[in-house]
Design a protein around this motif. Sequence first.
Motif, PDB file in Angstrom:
ATOM      1  N   TYR A  56      57.065  45.046  53.234  1.00 32.54           N
ATOM      2  CA  TYR A  56      56.064  44.420  54.108  1.00 32.54           C
ATOM      3  C   TYR A  56      56.101  42.892  53.970  1.00 32.54           C
ATOM      4  CZ  TYR A  56      53.869  48.892  55.208  1.00 32.54           C
ATOM      5  OH  TYR A  56      53.619  50.163  55.671  1.00 32.54           O
ATOM      6  N   PHE A  57      56.862  42.411  53.004  1.00 27.82           N
ATOM      7  CA  PHE A  57      57.077  40.976  52.855  1.00 27.82           C
ATOM      8  C   PHE A  57      58.549  40.771  52.550  1.00 27.82           C
ATOM      9  CE2 PHE A  57      57.082  36.818  50.872  1.00 27.82           C
ATOM     10  CZ  PHE A  57      56.162  36.113  51.615  1.00 27.82           C
ATOM     11  N   PRO A  58      59.411  40.914  53.572  1.00 28.90           N
ATOM     12  CA  PRO A  58      60.853  40.811  53.325  1.00 28.90           C
ATOM     13  C   PRO A  58      61.245  39.433  52.806  1.00 28.90           C
ATOM     14  CG  PRO A  58      60.378  40.826  55.693  1.00 28.90           C
ATOM     15  CD  PRO A  58      59.107  41.153  54.995  1.00 28.90           C
ATOM     16  N   VAL A  59      62.003  39.419  51.722  1.00 25.89           N
ATOM     17  CA  VAL A  59      62.464  38.168  51.124  1.00 25.89           C
ATOM     18  C   VAL A  59      63.732  37.748  51.861  1.00 25.89           C
ATOM     19  CG1 VAL A  59      63.257  37.035  49.026  1.00 25.89           C
ATOM     20  CG2 VAL A  59      61.458  38.769  48.914  1.00 25.89           C
ATOM     21  N   ALA A  60      63.589  36.769  52.741  1.00 30.40           N
ATOM     22  CA  ALA A  60      64.706  36.329  53.577  1.00 30.40           C
ATOM     23  C   ALA A  60      64.720  34.797  53.611  1.00 30.40           C
ATOM     24  CB  ALA A  60      64.582  36.909  54.982  1.00 30.40           C
ATOM     25  N   ASN A 132      61.404  53.635  41.837  1.00 33.05           N
ATOM     26  CA  ASN A 132      60.773  53.909  43.126  1.00 33.05           C
ATOM     27  C   ASN A 132      59.584  53.008  43.424  1.00 33.05           C
ATOM     28  OD1 ASN A 132      62.526  55.987  43.815  1.00 33.05           O
ATOM     29  ND2 ASN A 132      61.324  57.509  42.681  1.00 33.05           N
ATOM     30  N   VAL A 133      59.271  52.100  42.521  1.00 31.32           N
ATOM     31  CA  VAL A 133      58.146  51.198  42.720  1.00 31.32           C
ATOM     32  C   VAL A 133      58.668  49.911  43.337  1.00 31.32           C
ATOM     33  CG1 VAL A 133      56.297  49.908  41.604  1.00 31.32           C
ATOM     34  CG2 VAL A 133      56.908  52.200  40.788  1.00 31.32           C
ATOM     35  N   GLY A 134      58.074  49.528  44.461  1.00 33.48           N
ATOM     36  CA  GLY A 134      58.514  48.323  45.149  1.00 33.48           C
ATOM     37  C   GLY A 134      58.132  47.066  44.403  1.00 33.48           C
ATOM     38  N   ALA A 172      54.941  45.875  47.398  1.00 31.16           N
ATOM     39  CA  ALA A 172      55.334  45.261  48.666  1.00 31.16           C
ATOM     40  C   ALA A 172      56.134  46.201  49.556  1.00 31.16           C
ATOM     41  CB  ALA A 172      56.147  43.990  48.406  1.00 31.16           C
ATOM     42  N   TRP A 173      56.509  47.385  49.044  1.00 34.11           N
ATOM     43  CA  TRP A 173      57.152  48.377  49.901  1.00 34.11           C
ATOM     44  C   TRP A 173      56.134  49.322  50.515  1.00 34.11           C
ATOM     45  CZ3 TRP A 173      61.776  50.178  46.381  1.00 34.11           C
ATOM     46  CH2 TRP A 173      62.742  49.161  46.347  1.00 34.11           C
ATOM     47  N   VAL A 249      50.407  42.533  58.035  1.00 40.58           N
ATOM     48  CA  VAL A 249      51.832  42.614  57.708  1.00 40.58           C
ATOM     49  C   VAL A 249      52.430  43.901  58.270  1.00 40.58           C
ATOM     50  CG1 VAL A 249      51.678  41.161  55.665  1.00 40.58           C
ATOM     51  CG2 VAL A 249      51.268  43.617  55.444  1.00 40.58           C
ATOM     52  N   GLN A 250      53.699  43.817  58.632  1.00 41.59           N
ATOM     53  CA  GLN A 250      54.426  44.958  59.193  1.00 41.59           C
ATOM     54  C   GLN A 250      55.705  45.153  58.395  1.00 41.59           C
ATOM     55  OE1 GLN A 250      55.363  44.603  63.359  1.00 41.59           O
ATOM     56  NE2 GLN A 250      56.348  46.602  63.478  1.00 41.59           N
TER      57      GLN A 250
END
Length: 277
Positions: A56-60, A132-134, A172-173, A249-250
Motif C-alpha cells: 500500500y506504500f510501494p517503495v519506488a 509473510n509479514v509485510g 504495509a502489505w 492508500v491503494q
Amino acid sequence: MNRLSLLALWACLLFACSETSSGGGMSMADTAVDPLNFDGSVTQLPDSVVLDTRSYFPVAPGAQWRYRKQTDDWMTPPDENERAVATLTAGDGANEYLRSTTAFLEIEVDGEPQLVRQVLEETFVIEPANMNVGPVLKIKAVKIEEFLASDDTVLTKIERDYLPPYTLMADAWRVGSFSTNTIEDHAMTETLTRAGEDEPRVTQSNLSIQVVTSVEPQIILMEGQYREGLRQIDVSDSLLGTKNRTYWVQQGVGIVQWQFQPTNNQVFTLIDASVED
C-alpha cells in the motif's frame, strides 16, 4: 481571521510547552514547480526500480504522483490550478525514504488571496519484510514549508522530529492486519521559524501519537473512475492533539487521496502516477 493570524495563534499554543532556542537561518526550498504545467507525461520509473504491487506504500525511488484539488464533478473534473505533485527519493539512512509533496493553493495572506506553495516532506523508515509479514512503515520526521508562489517569499517553516519513529502502517502489505488504532508515546522536537523572526523557536515534548486505519476497504469515486480497496489512515502527531493528516492508500499505487491540515484541509485526488500504467 487571516492565515497569518491563525499561524500566530497556533504557534502561541505550541510555545506554552517548554521552549529552547537555536541559531541558524531558514533555507529556501527548491525552485517552485509551475502549478499549471501538467501537460507532459508523468515521470517514468527508472529501469532499476522493481515495483512491489502488494504494498500500500510501494517503495519506488524516482516515482512521481500528481494530484489536484477535489471537485464535486468527479466524472469530468475541471482543470484546477490548485495542484500538487509528490516524489519519492532515497533518504540518508538505511531503509530511509523521503516523500516530498509540493502543493499550490490560494489562501489569505495579509487580507489578500494569494497563490501559496507549500512543501511537506515526510521522512519514512521501512522495516524490511519478515517471511509473510509485510514491511512496517514508520515516520521519522515531518517538515512543512510555506512560500508565496509569486516570488518565493518565506512565510513559515515547521520541522518535527520523532524519537523513536512512529508506526504509520503496522503492515504495509496488508493494512489493518495487526492493528487499526495505535497510540504510541514518543518524544518530539519541533522547530518553528516565521518570517521576520531572527531565530527559530524550538519546543521539546513527549506526546501520544494516534494512527487510526479503516477496518473495511473503501470505494471512492475520483477523477472519472472508481478506486476500490482503499484504506483510510488518520494521523494525529502534533502537540495540538488533533487529526492533522489523512491518507487514502491503494495497493500497488500508494497515496491516491490526501488531506493535510496545513493545506487548509483541502482534499487532493490522484490524477496520474509513475506506478500506474
